[in-house]
Enzyme design. Structure first.
Site, PDB file in Angstrom:
ATOM      1  N   LYS A  42      79.287  12.590  19.189  1.00  0.00           N
ATOM      2  CA  LYS A  42      79.176  14.061  19.226  1.00  0.00           C
ATOM      3  C   LYS A  42      80.320  14.687  18.419  1.00  0.00           C
ATOM      4  O   LYS A  42      81.296  14.022  18.072  1.00  0.00           O
ATOM      5  CB  LYS A  42      79.244  14.530  20.686  1.00  0.00           C
ATOM      6  CG  LYS A  42      80.557  14.189  21.397  1.00  0.00           C
ATOM      7  CD  LYS A  42      80.475  14.443  22.894  1.00  0.00           C
ATOM      8  CE  LYS A  42      81.771  14.058  23.579  1.00  0.00           C
ATOM      9  NZ  LYS A  42      81.660  14.178  25.057  1.00  0.00           N
ATOM     10  N   ARG A 100      80.709  19.564  36.629  1.00  0.00           N
ATOM     11  CA  ARG A 100      80.334  20.128  35.331  1.00  0.00           C
ATOM     12  C   ARG A 100      78.806  20.078  35.276  1.00  0.00           C
ATOM     13  O   ARG A 100      78.162  20.780  36.040  1.00  0.00           O
ATOM     14  CB  ARG A 100      81.018  19.327  34.211  1.00  0.00           C
ATOM     15  CG  ARG A 100      80.973  20.007  32.858  1.00  0.00           C
ATOM     16  CD  ARG A 100      81.740  19.233  31.777  1.00  0.00           C
ATOM     17  NE  ARG A 100      81.066  17.993  31.376  1.00  0.00           N
ATOM     18  CZ  ARG A 100      81.516  17.186  30.397  1.00  0.00           C
ATOM     19  NH1 ARG A 100      82.630  17.476  29.742  1.00  0.00           N
ATOM     20  NH2 ARG A 100      80.869  16.084  30.082  1.00  0.00           N
ATOM     21  N   TYR A 139     107.131  31.868   9.929  1.00  0.00           N
ATOM     22  CA  TYR A 139     106.876  33.072  10.720  1.00  0.00           C
ATOM     23  C   TYR A 139     107.670  33.058  12.031  1.00  0.00           C
ATOM     24  O   TYR A 139     107.708  32.051  12.738  1.00  0.00           O
ATOM     25  CB  TYR A 139     105.393  33.170  11.061  1.00  0.00           C
ATOM     26  CG  TYR A 139     104.496  33.419   9.881  1.00  0.00           C
ATOM     27  CD1 TYR A 139     104.683  34.521   9.045  1.00  0.00           C
ATOM     28  CD2 TYR A 139     103.440  32.557   9.614  1.00  0.00           C
ATOM     29  CE1 TYR A 139     103.826  34.760   7.974  1.00  0.00           C
ATOM     30  CE2 TYR A 139     102.577  32.789   8.552  1.00  0.00           C
ATOM     31  CZ  TYR A 139     102.780  33.895   7.726  1.00  0.00           C
ATOM     32  OH  TYR A 139     101.931  34.116   6.683  1.00  0.00           O
ATOM     33  N   CYS A 173     101.749  27.425   9.686  1.00  0.00           N
ATOM     34  CA  CYS A 173     101.027  28.587   9.152  1.00  0.00           C
ATOM     35  C   CYS A 173      99.543  28.236   9.007  1.00  0.00           C
ATOM     36  O   CYS A 173      99.124  27.125   9.321  1.00  0.00           O
ATOM     37  CB  CYS A 173     101.611  28.989   7.798  1.00  0.00           C
ATOM     38  SG  CYS A 173     103.407  29.176   7.825  1.00  0.00           S
ATOM     39  N   ASP A 210      97.782  27.759   6.313  1.00  0.00           N
ATOM     40  CA  ASP A 210      97.455  26.832   5.226  1.00  0.00           C
ATOM     41  C   ASP A 210      98.549  25.825   4.912  1.00  0.00           C
ATOM     42  O   ASP A 210      98.368  24.977   4.040  1.00  0.00           O
ATOM     43  CB  ASP A 210      97.172  27.627   3.943  1.00  0.00           C
ATOM     44  CG  ASP A 210      96.285  28.815   4.222  1.00  0.00           C
ATOM     45  OD1 ASP A 210      95.149  28.578   4.676  1.00  0.00           O
ATOM     46  OD2 ASP A 210      96.726  29.959   4.038  1.00  0.00           O
TER      47      ASP A 210
HETATM   48  C1  LIG Z   1      82.158  12.967  25.552  1.00  0.00           C
HETATM   49  C2  LIG Z   1      81.450  12.201  26.581  1.00  0.00           C
HETATM   50  C3  LIG Z   1      81.597  10.800  26.660  1.00  0.00           C
HETATM   51  C4  LIG Z   1      82.639  10.050  25.873  1.00  0.00           C
HETATM   52  O1  LIG Z   1      83.883  10.332  26.476  1.00  0.00           O
HETATM   53  P1  LIG Z   1      85.211   9.576  25.990  1.00  0.00           P
HETATM   54  O2  LIG Z   1      86.242   9.999  26.954  1.00  0.00           O
HETATM   55  O3  LIG Z   1      85.467  10.090  24.607  1.00  0.00           O
HETATM   56  O4  LIG Z   1      84.909   8.146  26.004  1.00  0.00           O
HETATM   57  C5  LIG Z   1      80.790  10.104  27.528  1.00  0.00           C
HETATM   58  N1  LIG Z   1      79.907  10.749  28.309  1.00  0.00           N
HETATM   59  C6  LIG Z   1      79.775  12.098  28.287  1.00  0.00           C
HETATM   60  C7  LIG Z   1      78.812  12.737  29.198  1.00  0.00           C
HETATM   61  C8  LIG Z   1      80.551  12.866  27.443  1.00  0.00           C
HETATM   62  O5  LIG Z   1      80.422  14.191  27.459  1.00  0.00           O
END
Ligand SMILES: *Cc1c(COP(=O)(O)O)cnc(C)c1O
Length: 366
Positions: free
Chosen positions: A33, A125, A254, A301, A303
């Site tokens: 992902k 979640r 900055y 900054c 860039d």
């Molecule tokens: C991102 C994710 C993973 C992978 O997690 P890692 O900690 O990067 O191994 C596995 N399962 C779900 C549901 C995730 O959202």
């Protein structure tokens, strides 16, 4: 070659997946992902499959469709199904769908989708909460249920009491599922932390993400990462733009968050927070130039940022290594994470679109 780029060692991803696959009897679902955690989803997916992954996972249907359009045919799960997703396109493309609520079950019903039912075992979640498991599994009875899965909250901390509790809750969920006539062909819940340190959670398929890119989920898993021989796949490099000397007392960048204690020299590095360099790393993170470490001076900054050279003989055009596997004295992404008060995931994932990804295998162009 552009001055700044992220070098992605695809052999590292392949080898990391192979090492993980060899460490468990479970199959490996490689998580690619968020553009493969910033490494490039398609390339990371191919490298993971070459290392023996038999599944791929992404967060969203759009990410899964992009992999299919790139010609990747492996079993593929979109973990999160959102309202507005093109579910018919997903089904037509052979993408499995993560389903974690009754509403989502209703949205996917009747479309011939292959579903992975998510149960909430303590992360709070996604996933169906314990109270509705019976209803959830009963409602899923007529669907093509491939998997029942869950996700850990604290697996980056081996021995954390949440881990055993979640694993027990997961087995309870499987029991409830069975009572409703659902026997998934695969079970999966181990992310990288659990893959590395909680073998009893591996069941049929493990779901590592960060570990396949050679990074530890957190300090508590560093040793397991080393013991398995995993190595970071991403090296972020740039080049010194200009070098200038400044007198004692000069304010730098900055807000003048850095003031030169004595006459010194600064090197400009042409990468900034628009490229994903964390602003929280001001005055703390280090880079390597010719094998020596130098610290960021003042604010990052948009860039560019400055590093203090002291009296080191560094000139324009010299290579600057921000992070990588450490083979040339550079810090790791985990060190940057510690300096910026975040996690290695965020360091690699936020490297921006302005930074080209350049692919290699063990240093040779790919
Ligand atoms: C991102 C994710 C993973 C992978 O997690 P890692 O900690 O990067 O191994 C596995 N399962 C779900 C549901 C995730 O959202």
């Amino acid at each position: 070659m552009p001055a700044s780029f992220a070098r992605i060692d695809l052999a590292a991803i392949t080898d990391n997946v192979a090492a993980i696959a060899a460490s468990t009897s479970a199959a490996v679902m490689a998580v690619v992902k968020a553009d493969g955690y910033g490494h490039g989803a398609v390339s990371a997916a191919r490298a993971a499959l070459a290392g023996g992954a038999s599944w791929l996972a992404v967060a969203f249907v759009d990410e899964a469709l992009a992999l299919r359009h790139a010609g990747i045919r492996a079993p593929l799960l979109a973990l999160i199904t959102r309202s507005g997703d093109d579910l018919d396109a997903a089904v037509a493309a052979g993408i499995d769908l993560g389903v974690g609520s009754l509403e989502c079950l209703r949205a996917v019903a009747g479309r011939g989708a292959r579903v992975h039912l998510e149960v909430d075992t303590g992360l709070s979640r996604g996933g169906a909460r314990t109270e509705i498991w019976s209803k959830f599994f009963a409602a899923a009875r007529d669907l093509d249920v491939v998997a029942v899965w869950s996700h850990f909250a604290c697996s980056d901390e081996p021995g954390h009491p949440a881990n055993a509790r979640q694993l027990a809750a997961y087995h309870d969920a499987l029991h409830v599922a069975k009572h409703h006539g659902i026997t998934p062909s695969i079970r999966h819940l181990a992310n990288s932390g659990a893959t590395l340190t909680l073998p009893e959670s591996h069941v049929d398929v493990v779901r590592p993400g960060i570990a396949i890119y050679g990074l530890s989920p957190g300090p508590g898993c560093e040793r397991a990462v080393r013991d398995l021989g995993l190595r970071p796949a991403m090296t972020l490099r740039s080049e010194v733009g200009s070098v200038k000397r400044i007198p004692a007392g000069s304010g730098v960048s900055y807000g003048w968050a850095f003031t030169a204690a004595h006459a010194t020299a600064l090197a400009l590095v042409p990468l900034g927070y628009a490229d994903g360099i964390p602003r929280h790393a001001a005055n703390s993170a280090q880079v390597a130039i010719a094998g020596r470490r130098f610290r960021i001076a003042g604010a990052v900054c948009m860039d560019q940022f400055m590093v203090e050279l002291h009296d080191a003989p560094v000139g324009p055009g010299e290579e600057v290594l921000l992070f990588g596997p450490g083979t040339h004295g550079e810090p790791s992404a985990s060190e940057w994470a510690a300096a910026a008060g975040t996690i290695g995931y965020e360091i690699v994932t936020r490297i921006g679109a302005r930074v080209p990804r350049v692919y290699c295998r063990d240093g040779a162009a790919a």
